[in-house]
Structure formats: C-alpha cells, structure tokens
Design an enzyme around this catalytic site. Structure first.
Site, PDB file in Angstrom:
ATOM      1  N   ASP A 206       1.582  -3.212  10.458  1.00 35.01           N
ATOM      2  CA  ASP A 206       1.523  -1.821  10.949  1.00 35.01           C
ATOM      3  C   ASP A 206       0.618  -2.018  12.132  1.00 35.01           C
ATOM      4  O   ASP A 206      -0.049  -0.856  12.478  1.00 35.01           O
ATOM      5  CB  ASP A 206       1.198  -0.681   9.997  1.00 35.01           C
ATOM      6  CG  ASP A 206      -0.118  -0.990   9.427  1.00 35.01           C
ATOM      7  OD1 ASP A 206      -0.580  -2.066   9.418  1.00 35.01           O
ATOM      8  OD2 ASP A 206      -0.328  -0.336   8.746  1.00 35.01           O
ATOM      9  N   ASP A 284     -10.000  -5.975  -0.300  1.00 38.33           N
ATOM     10  CA  ASP A 284     -10.986  -5.652   0.859  1.00 38.33           C
ATOM     11  C   ASP A 284     -12.263  -5.049   0.350  1.00 38.33           C
ATOM     12  O   ASP A 284     -13.235  -5.356   1.045  1.00 38.33           O
ATOM     13  CB  ASP A 284     -10.327  -4.709   1.872  1.00 38.33           C
ATOM     14  CG  ASP A 284      -9.750  -3.615   1.236  1.00 38.33           C
ATOM     15  OD1 ASP A 284      -9.459  -3.485   0.034  1.00 38.33           O
ATOM     16  OD2 ASP A 284      -9.335  -2.503   2.083  1.00 38.33           O
TER      17      ASP A 284
END
Length: 440
Positions: A206, A284
């Site tokens: 994306d 992350d």
C-alpha cells in the site's frame, strides 16, 4: 590471418618473442639507467668491445623496463574490478560495477498492489540494479493474478504456510499481526539466504514512492555499510505532513533513533543478527526495543519518499485519518548520488545537530502556537517529562506516542518539525544522556 588460424597460446608466444626481439634492438642503443639523460643532439653510446660491461648495462636497462611494465600491470589489475565482460560476442566493456538493491514488496490480499508496482516500475532506473520481488501471503487468487500479470518484470514468491497461528486467547484479534511477522521472516530469508542478496529495500503493498526513491537508497547504501552506528535507511518521516516540513529542503536528511519503517533498507548482516530472535508478532515495535536497536540510528528524510494509501489493514486505520493520509510525498528529484552525505556520519552529525538545537533560543508553547516568534529560527521548545512532551506534541500537531521512550522522528530526544513556517526543536533539557523505556 595467422592469429585466426593458430591457437591463442601460439599467437601470444609469437607476439611475445617478436616484441622482445624488437625491444632488444631498440634498447641496445639506449643509455644505461645509471646515465643521466644526454643533452639534445648528443650521440647515443654504442656497444664497446667490453662485452661484459655491455651485458651488465643491458641487464640494468631490462630491469628498469620490467619494473615499469610491472607498475603498468599493477594499475591494470587495480582497474580490473571496474571491468565487466560482454555477452561473449564482443570485447570487454569498461562498466562501473554498482550494487544490486532488490525491492521486496510485501503483499497479501490487496489488489491495489497494482498501484504500488506500477509506480515502482515507472520510476525504476534499472531492472538489473533494482529487481522487484513480490512476496505474497494470504493465498488470495485475485491478488495473485494481478501480480502474475506483470510477467518477468517482477519475481513472484508465495509464502507457503497459510495456516492459522496458535495464540493466546486474548491475542486472537491480533492473528493478522502474527501472520505478518511470519511472512516477513520467510520473505527476508528468501531474499538473503535463497537469492543471496546483500541488501534489500522493503515496501508494503500500500505504498507509493517518490521520483527519487531509488536514487535515495542507492546514495545511502555506502553510508549504511560503512557506519556501524546506523542500522537502517527509511523513506518515511512520521511527522511529514504538509505544513510540518520545509518544502524548500527536499535534500535534507536526518539521523533518527526511532525506527520508521514504511519503505526501509537493511543489510544482510543485520538480518543475520535479527533472524534467530525474530518475534512471533508486532515485529516493528519489537525493532524499536533497546535490545534490538542497541543505540543505533536510521536515516530519514525531511520530506517523505513514500506515501501509504492503504487505510484498510490489520491496524484498522490506526493514525491513518489523523496523520498518515496527509503525509507530503516528495515530487522533486534530488540527485543524492552526487551530493556529499558525509554530514550524516555519527560524530559529525551529532556535534552539529546538538550545537544547532541548544544554541537556538528557548520559546514558550504560547509563542509557537500563536505565531509570535521573532526572527527566522530555529527555536527550541523544551519538555521535561513524558507528560509534558505528550501535551506539547499533541497540541502542536506532531505525533505524541513513544516506543521504548523514543518519540517518533526523535534523535537524542529531539523532534524537529515546522510550525507556521518556523523550524521548531521539541527538545529535552541540555545534558540529555539516554531514553527512559518507561516513557511508553
């Protein structure tokens, strides 16, 4: 014709003997190396009846010639790394070797991966230097068909394990994060272990990229390799919304202690360090923990080189409507490979950055908010605690969350942004030494 009919070895031998015979004849009339160059018009010394002396002088001359030819051969050898053979049908062509930096696209079930791939292929300067690898999880047939439609322009990998992952009952709603972490591990192993690349730029399906996206990473790869205090290069500025960055500073880059992600480059050596302890989920945030970061920094730009257009995902649009959709994507091509980026080296950068921050005049929140700052700036707005940071950041429109005590875009506790056209440093007091992991 003789060279065409004879073998290369015989041809080489013939040329070698002929050349040395000519060389002997030419050198016979030359002065010995021990003699200084004769004056213009002076007759060269010819061989005398002293045969032994003539032989010794010739030996000295040959020795000097051999030393000179040895030096030439050494220069050729040193330049050999810049040569690349042709396809075998012609002579070698001198071409500087440049590192190959693959782009790994992490895909799942979004057919809008087409927008990501179209932009990467449009802007990619070289298919050889920037191969595009699409790693697909989820097994979505429609998305797979979109990826297949690009043919040999991309490499299409499919993550084979599509099973659910056993998680604690309270983590069932986070199943997607577990699958993403599993996919990253598999895909990075493919890039580094199976395909044997030495670096990679990771983008998710994306992301849209800026015109100088490839130029940016190509220029910063040597710095990432040479500076052990760095562990990644990111295309993303978490506070990069329009109005919060300087549009006239597209070339400006920073060091940051916060791992940004969203279009980032790492080396094989880092993956070899991280892979054995790779987390089951939330990879992350795990990267942002002190145990992984180990006081290393990333490079990030003033103006983002990536833009996310995916509101729908496992994060359910967290931050998207308030921050991410307004991130400014760079539109100006900056020739980073021609710029001097040595200012980003740790010691140089830290000294200059701290001098600029702590020599800036201290201002109040009201001065900043009401646009009452005098002068061109920069200006320093000081925080003293977790709560004061969060209040100031939130009220000024920058991201106020911290991960293991590190604010987004922060370097040594300092967050840099533009407010009403002025550079503001949201900074801790002078003498700052380390982050407090409890500030999370």
């Amino acid at each position: 014709m003789f060279c065409k009919r004879g073998s290369l070895i015989l041809c080489g031998t013939f040329l070698f003997i002929t050349w040395n015979a000519i060389l002997v004849l030419l050198l016979w009339g030359r002065p010995s190396p021990s003699q200084p160059g004769r004056e213009h018009g002076e007759v060269a010394e010819r061989p005398t009846n002293d045969i032994m002396g003539d032989v010794l002088r010739m030996a000295d001359t040959f020795e000097a010639e051999l030393e000179m030819q040895k030096e030439i051969l050494m220069q050729i050898k040193n330049l050999q790394s810049l040569w690349e053979p042709s396809n075998g049908n012609g002579p070698k062509v001198v071409v500087p070797r440049q590192p190959v930096i693959p782009v790994l696209v992490i895909a799942c079930n979004r057919v809008t991966v087409r927008r990501c791939l179209d932009k990467l292929l449009e802007l990619r300067p070289s298919a050889e230097l920037f191969p595009i690898i699409v790693s697909q999880d989820c097994g979505n047939a429609e998305t797979a068909e979109v990826i297949r439609s690009y043919g040999n322009q991309v490499v299409h990998l499919k993550q084979p394990d599509l099973s659910d992952i056993a998680v604690r009952p309270e983590h069932k709603k986070f199943q997607g994060y577990y699958k993403i972490s599993r996919h990253y591990r598999w895909a990075l192993n493919q890039v580094f272990k199976t395909l044997s690349h030495s670096s990679v730029v990771i983008v998710e399906d994306d992301l849209e990229v800026a015109p100088d996206f490839f130029e940016y990473f190509q220029a910063l790869l040597p710095l990432l390799k040479s500076d052990p205090s760095l562990w990644c290069v990111s295309a993303w500025n978490d506070n990069g919304r329009d109005g919060y960055v300087d549009p006239g500073k597209a070339e400006l880059l920073y060091r940051t202690d916060f791992f940004p992600g969203l279009g980032w480059m790492l080396l094989k050596e880092l993956w070899e360090e991280l892979e054995p302890k790779w987390p089951a989920s939330f990879w992350d945030d795990w990267m942002r923990q002190p145990e992984q970061r180990r006081n290393r920094a990333c490079i990030r730009p003033e103006i983002s080189r990536s833009l996310t257009f995916g509101r729908k995902g496992v994060s359910l649009g967290q931050f998207y409507d308030k921050y991410l959709r307004y991130i400014k994507l760079n539109t100006e091509f900056v020739p980073f490979t021609k710029l001097d980026l040595s200012y980003l080296k740790e010691e140089t950068y830290r000294e200059h950055f701290e001098k600029e921050v702590y020599s800036a005049p201290v201002v109040t929140y009201e001065d900043v908010k009401q646009g009452q700052l005098k002068g061109t700036g920069p200006f320093r707005l000081q925080y003293s605690s977790k709560d004061s940071f969060k209040v100031l950041a939130k009220n000024l429109g920058v991201m106020d969350d911290l991960k293991s005590g590190v604010p987004r875009t922060g370097y040594r506790g300092v967050v840099s942004f533009i407010s009403r056209g002025k550079r503001i440093y949201l900074a801790p007091p002078p003498g700052w030494t380390q982050y407090d992991p409890t500030w999370s």
